[in-house]
Design a protein around this motif. Structure first.
Motif, PDB file in Angstrom:
ATOM      1  N   ALA A   1       0.834  -1.198   0.000  1.00 60.25           N
ATOM      2  CA  ALA A   1       0.000   0.000   0.000  1.00 60.25           C
ATOM      3  C   ALA A   1       0.872   1.252   0.000  1.00 60.25           C
ATOM      4  CB  ALA A   1      -0.894   0.003   1.226  1.00 60.25           C
ATOM      5  N   PRO A   2       0.562   2.205  -0.887  1.00 58.40           N
ATOM      6  CA  PRO A   2       1.305   3.478  -0.865  1.00 58.40           C
ATOM      7  C   PRO A   2       0.804   4.369   0.275  1.00 58.40           C
ATOM      8  CG  PRO A   2      -0.308   3.518  -2.626  1.00 58.40           C
ATOM      9  CD  PRO A   2      -0.391   2.159  -1.978  1.00 58.40           C
ATOM     10  N   ARG A   3       1.351   4.116   1.459  1.00 53.32           N
ATOM     11  CA  ARG A   3       0.896   4.815   2.656  1.00 53.32           C
ATOM     12  C   ARG A   3       2.033   4.898   3.657  1.00 53.32           C
ATOM     13  NH1 ARG A   3      -0.308   1.801   6.888  1.00 53.32           N
ATOM     14  NH2 ARG A   3      -2.045   3.100   7.558  1.00 53.32           N
TER      15      ARG A   3
ATOM     16  N   ASP B   1      -5.093   6.075   8.748  1.00 52.60           N
ATOM     17  CA  ASP B   1      -5.724   6.359   7.455  1.00 52.60           C
ATOM     18  C   ASP B   1      -4.928   7.428   6.728  1.00 52.60           C
ATOM     19  OD1 ASP B   1      -7.569   6.446   5.356  1.00 52.60           O
ATOM     20  OD2 ASP B   1      -8.808   7.936   6.379  1.00 52.60           O
ATOM     21  N   ASN B   2      -4.215   7.040   5.672  1.00 49.05           N
ATOM     22  CA  ASN B   2      -3.471   8.018   4.895  1.00 49.05           C
ATOM     23  C   ASN B   2      -3.203   7.499   3.493  1.00 49.05           C
ATOM     24  OD1 ASN B   2      -0.425   7.102   4.606  1.00 49.05           O
ATOM     25  ND2 ASN B   2      -1.014   6.570   6.700  1.00 49.05           N
ATOM     26  N   VAL B   3      -2.879   8.424   2.644  1.00 49.56           N
ATOM     27  CA  VAL B   3      -2.435   8.136   1.276  1.00 49.56           C
ATOM     28  C   VAL B   3      -1.118   8.864   1.110  1.00 49.56           C
ATOM     29  CG1 VAL B   3      -2.916   8.445  -1.171  1.00 49.56           C
ATOM     30  CG2 VAL B   3      -4.801   7.973   0.416  1.00 49.56           C
ATOM     31  N   PHE B   4      -0.060   8.126   0.814  1.00 49.78           N
ATOM     32  CA  PHE B   4       1.257   8.730   0.673  1.00 49.78           C
ATOM     33  C   PHE B   4       2.030   7.910  -0.350  1.00 49.78           C
ATOM     34  CE2 PHE B   4       5.649   9.642   1.840  1.00 49.78           C
ATOM     35  CZ  PHE B   4       5.606  11.004   2.068  1.00 49.78           C
ATOM     36  N   LYS B   5       2.238   8.505  -1.515  1.00 46.93           N
ATOM     37  CA  LYS B   5       2.903   7.805  -2.607  1.00 46.93           C
ATOM     38  C   LYS B   5       4.018   8.682  -3.162  1.00 46.93           C
ATOM     39  CE  LYS B   5       1.648   6.098  -7.163  1.00 46.93           C
ATOM     40  NZ  LYS B   5       0.497   5.858  -8.038  1.00 46.93           N
TER      41      LYS B   5
ATOM     42  N   GLU C   1       2.152  11.941  -4.099  1.00 48.43           N
ATOM     43  CA  GLU C   1       0.701  11.944  -4.271  1.00 48.43           C
ATOM     44  C   GLU C   1       0.093  11.643  -2.910  1.00 48.43           C
ATOM     45  OE1 GLU C   1      -0.524   9.255  -7.359  1.00 48.43           O
ATOM     46  OE2 GLU C   1       0.832  10.179  -8.811  1.00 48.43           O
ATOM     47  N   THR C   2      -0.789  12.519  -2.471  1.00 50.02           N
ATOM     48  CA  THR C   2      -1.441  12.346  -1.181  1.00 50.02           C
ATOM     49  C   THR C   2      -2.835  12.944  -1.248  1.00 50.02           C
ATOM     50  OG1 THR C   2      -1.133  12.568   1.210  1.00 50.02           O
ATOM     51  CG2 THR C   2      -0.489  14.465  -0.140  1.00 50.02           C
ATOM     52  N   ASP C   3      -3.570  12.833  -0.178  1.00 51.65           N
ATOM     53  CA  ASP C   3      -4.913  13.390  -0.151  1.00 51.65           C
ATOM     54  C   ASP C   3      -5.000  14.513   0.878  1.00 51.65           C
ATOM     55  OD1 ASP C   3      -4.852  11.936   2.213  1.00 51.65           O
ATOM     56  OD2 ASP C   3      -6.660  10.790   1.789  1.00 51.65           O
TER      57      ASP C   3
ATOM     58  N   THR D   1      -4.625  13.514   4.679  1.00 52.18           N
ATOM     59  CA  THR D   1      -3.231  13.239   5.028  1.00 52.18           C
ATOM     60  C   THR D   1      -2.457  14.542   5.142  1.00 52.18           C
ATOM     61  OG1 THR D   1      -3.324  11.080   3.930  1.00 52.18           O
ATOM     62  CG2 THR D   1      -1.126  12.021   4.314  1.00 52.18           C
TER      63      THR D   1
END
Length: 161
Positions: A3-5, A37-41, A141-143, A146
């Motif tokens: 997972a990219p996190r 809970d995160n998005v980190f790529k 790339e993140t949201d 995050t």
């Protein structure tokens, strides 16, 4: 599939200053929420085959935020980002000023006054998260959620308490 996190966050201890109990609580909550809970790529690392999760080391050097990205459980530095913090100084000051007002208001203000202060706090936090998203564009790339939590951690690195 990986997972990219972000799976773990560390701070360069030399970057940290003495923090009040309230700031320390903000840090703990932001870290917990971010890990959950995160998005980190990171774009270059991901393209090179490191699909995550990642461990993030945060530090401040010469007024710049340094984000070092490692594979989860690894010691090899995958990539490092340096972000000038000049644009964040004002939002950091505003955010903690409002947080102080909020903490005082909780003890003696009306619910309406507390809600007004909290709305102002969220507004500063949201604008700073948007700025962080802009600064990370082309690197990570993140949201939005995050970025908000990362901004809280940036504040912890900068606040003198």
């Amino acid at each position: 599939m990986a997972a990219p996190r972000i799976s773990a966050i560390d701070f360069d201890e030399s970057s940290l200053v003495r923090r009040s109990d309230e700031i320390e609580q903000e840090r703990r909550v932001a870290m917990f929420d971010l890990i959950e809970d995160n998005v980190f790529k990171p774009i270059r690392s991901f393209a090179a085959g490191h699909e995550g999760p990642y461990r993030l080391l945060m530090a401040v050097h010469d007024g710049r935020l340094q984000l070092d990205v490692f594979a989860d459980g690894g010691t090899e530095l995958l990539e490092s980002f340096m972000l000038g913090m000049a644009k964040f100084r004002r939002p950091v000051r505003e955010y903690y000023s409002i947080c102080e007002s909020y903490n005082k208001a909780v003890r003696r203000a009306s619910p309406h006054e507390i809600e007004t202060i909290d709305m102002a706090r969220r507004g500063v936090h949201d604008r700073a998260a948007e700025m962080l998203l802009e600064r990370l564009d082309g690197k990570v790339e993140t949201d939005f959620a995050t970025a908000r939590r990362l901004f809280t951690l940036i504040c912890v690195l900068h606040i003198r308490a």
